[in-house]
Design a protein around this motif. Structure first.
Motif, PDB file in Angstrom:
ATOM      1  N   SER A 310      30.687   5.093 -21.374  1.00 14.93           N
ATOM      2  CA  SER A 310      30.455   6.134 -20.360  1.00 14.93           C
ATOM      3  C   SER A 310      30.034   7.437 -21.024  1.00 14.93           C
ATOM      4  N   LEU A 311      30.683   7.753 -22.126  1.00 19.19           N
ATOM      5  CA  LEU A 311      30.339   8.981 -22.849  1.00 19.19           C
ATOM      6  C   LEU A 311      28.891   8.904 -23.346  1.00 19.19           C
ATOM      7  N   ALA A 314      26.566   9.511 -20.513  1.00 19.71           N
ATOM      8  CA  ALA A 314      26.564  10.927 -20.132  1.00 19.71           C
ATOM      9  C   ALA A 314      25.749  11.756 -21.129  1.00 19.71           C
ATOM     10  N   LEU A 315      25.875  11.431 -22.411  1.00 17.89           N
ATOM     11  CA  LEU A 315      25.136  12.187 -23.433  1.00 17.89           C
ATOM     12  C   LEU A 315      23.639  11.900 -23.336  1.00 17.89           C
TER      13      LEU A 315
END
Lengths: 320, 257
Positions: A310-311, A314-315
């Motif tokens: 997920s990170l 998002a990035l």
């Protein structure tokens, strides 16, 4: 007795002196009026040694492929026979530890290792982090000098003094017998992309919580997206998931990035010592009681195998 | 080929650790063979097997009251154990330890001495090379692979950038990293056989080293132990699907993003 004369072993790396060497020269300058440096194969480093505070640079000369330990230690032992410093500071590197150990046995003087702090309190006092960095042991030498002090990377700030080039003095090795017969026959450089682990402003590290070797790619991807470096716990290095050069901790590298993101790392003693000096710490771990949360500025209790993807998404969304 | 492996019995690293009133590590609980040493034992066994003969001897300094860790090394396949055990050794430093080990190892006249890069309790990391100096041997530290060919040992040695190929004539001291080989588990047969393998206990007097060991020989002293500057734990959230967003917000707050 106060400290007046310190020698620093300064290590040549790729045509310069190592970062830890410069940190030690800088600290030595604050402790003693006279600082000398000892190196090998490198009168060329006189300017840099002087810039960081050494007045004299003892050059052991070319080692012709021999591992430095035995030869450099013998040269220093020869110098000690002519004039004893209060202490000899040595970087905690592969070769630095060899030199310290050889020299200790040669001149029959004790060695203090894993030093992370130094002060002059009527003689040199060393500081050592123990038990995962939760306690600090302070120690001192009690016998005749010189005491040998092996200092961890990033214990001090390297600051140039603007001094003139150090005057170079040859330091002959003398007889080495069988001790200096270990020779380097080839060097292999493992390709790394992105910034160096020890210098990166962002470090993303992975541990056992990743579940399997293939998941380490998530750590590398997150590191890449943050312009950072990928690190690892000893557990997954020992397990063969990733090369030793990624290891952060007591036996690996010391890092102090702006932010350290620990992914699936529980926070074993061995790991914490290498990263607890980070300015900010983010931890992702599914065990809410993992010790890493005790030092984390932001803790996410969850499975790194879902949080990290997920990170990364998002990035990527931000970057596009 | 005869190989000596330096091993250490340590307090279980998983258990809480503490210092006693004299600032020595509390070793009163159960001792285990340092896991870091199992790699050296395994490497030694493989090298001797490859050489087609010889013995692996484990040498240790520490209490002989509990030798289950040394029996463990014997159960893996080592032929014999030597332990230097003496109350006078309490408080001995790294150099003193190297002197003790050198005196115990010299009569064995090994072709190769293996050790871990450092113990998992003290972490000093200098004993093997101090030992090499005292035994007048070359040393290669941080080996990630070890091979013996004829009268030479060849090692892949870790470096900051990768690794070096390093070669030295035997006898030599080599320190191995975790992961150099996969340590075997002792078989039932091995465990039974270990019970009757020789385990020699030596005293400081046997080695003639009295003045050089213990706190007096160490010539260094701990002056105090203080709590490290504590890091304050920050916010902790259970991931409910917003974990990644919280990390992004945090990275923005510290201007990394």
């Amino acid at each position: 007795m106060t400290t007046s004369n310190i020698w620093v072993v300064v290590e040549p790396v790729n045509g310069s002196l190592s970062a830890t060497s410069l940190e030690l020269l800088s600290q030595a300058r604050t402790l003693a009026g006279s600082v000398s440096a000892i190196t090998w194969g490198g009168a060329a480093h006189a300017a840099q040694a002087g810039e960081y505070g050494a007045s004299t640079l003892y050059d052991v000369g070319d080692l012709a492929g021999a591992l430095p330990g035995a030869s450099v230690a013998r040269a220093i032992a020869g110098l000690v026979a002519a004039g004893i410093p209060d202490a000899i500071l040595i970087p905690a590197s592969y070769d630095g530890r060899d030199i310290a150990a050889r020299l200790s046995a040669l001149v029959d003087r004790p060695v203090l290792t894993n030093v992370s702090g130094l002060a002059d309190e009527d003689g040199l006092v060393t500081e050592h982090q123990v038990f995962g960095g939760t306690q600090v042991v302070r120690a001192r030498f009690t016998g005749e000098g010189p005491g040998l002090v092996v200092v961890r990377a990033k214990s001090f700030i390297a600051e140039p003094s603007g001094g003139p080039a150090a005057s170079v003095v040859a330091a002959p090795v003398g007889e080495t017998g069988r001790t200096a017969t270990a020779r380097v026959t080839a060097s292999h450089v493992e390709e790394r992309v992105g910034p160096k682990l020890e210098e990166a402003p962002v470090v993303v590290s992975g541990g056992r919580g990743l579940g399997e070797a293939g998941q380490y790619a998530l750590v590398e991807e997150a590191a890449r997206l943050l312009n950072g470096a990928a690190g690892a716990s000893r557990a997954i290095v020992d397990a063969g998931w990733v090369a030793y050069s990624h290891q952060v901790g007591q036996t690996g590298k010391t890092v102090k990035p702006t932010v350290y993101i620990a992914c699936g790392i529980s926070g074993a003693t061995q790991h914490m010592v290498g990263m607890k000096g980070s300015k900010n710490i983010v931890a992702i771990n599914k065990d809410p009681d993992a010790p890493i949360f005790q030092i984390a500025d932001l803790g996410i209790v969850g499975d790194v195998r879902t949080v990290l993807p997920s990170l990364i998404e998002a990035l990527k969304a931000r970057a596009s | 080929m005869n190989v000596v492996v330096c091993v250490k019995q340590i307090p279980d690293p998983a258990a809480p650790q503490s210092l006693d009133a004299a600032y020595n590590l509390n070793r009163s609980g159960k001792l285990i063979l340092d896991e870091a040493d199992t790699y050296g034992v395994e490497m030694a066994l493989q090298l001797v097997e490859r050489a087609g003969g010889g013995e692996v001897t484990v040498v240790s300094m520490g209490s002989a009251a509990d030798v289950s860790g040394l029996r463990n090394a014997l159960a893996m396949g080592a032929s014999k154990a030597i332990v230097v055990s003496d109350d006078a050794l309490r408080g001995t430093d790294a150099l003193g330890t190297a002197k003790v080990l050198a005196a115990a190892i010299a009569p064995v006249a090994p072709d190769l001495v293996l050790a871990a890069t450092e113990s998992s309790d003290g972490y000093t990391g200098t004993v093997p090379v101090q030992l090499a100096e005292l035994l007048d041997m070359p040393s290669i530290t941080f080996a990630k692979s070890v091979a013996v060919e004829g009268s030479n040992v060849t090692v892949q040695r870790q470096t900051e950038a990768g690794y070096d190929e390093v070669s030295a004539p035997l006898p030599a001291v080599v320190t191995v990293t975790a992961g150099v080989v996969e340590p075997r588990y002792a078989s039932f047969k091995g465990i039974m056989a270990a019970k009757s393998k020789p385990l020699e206990v030596l005293s400081v007097a046997d080695l003639g080293l009295a003045a050089q060991v213990g706190p007096a020989g160490a010539r260094q002293a701990i002056t105090s132990v203080v709590a490290a500057e504590a890091r304050q734990a920050g916010a902790k959230y259970v991931d409910d699907g917003e974990g990644a967003a919280k990390i992004v917000a945090f990275l923005e707050s510290i201007k990394v993003l």
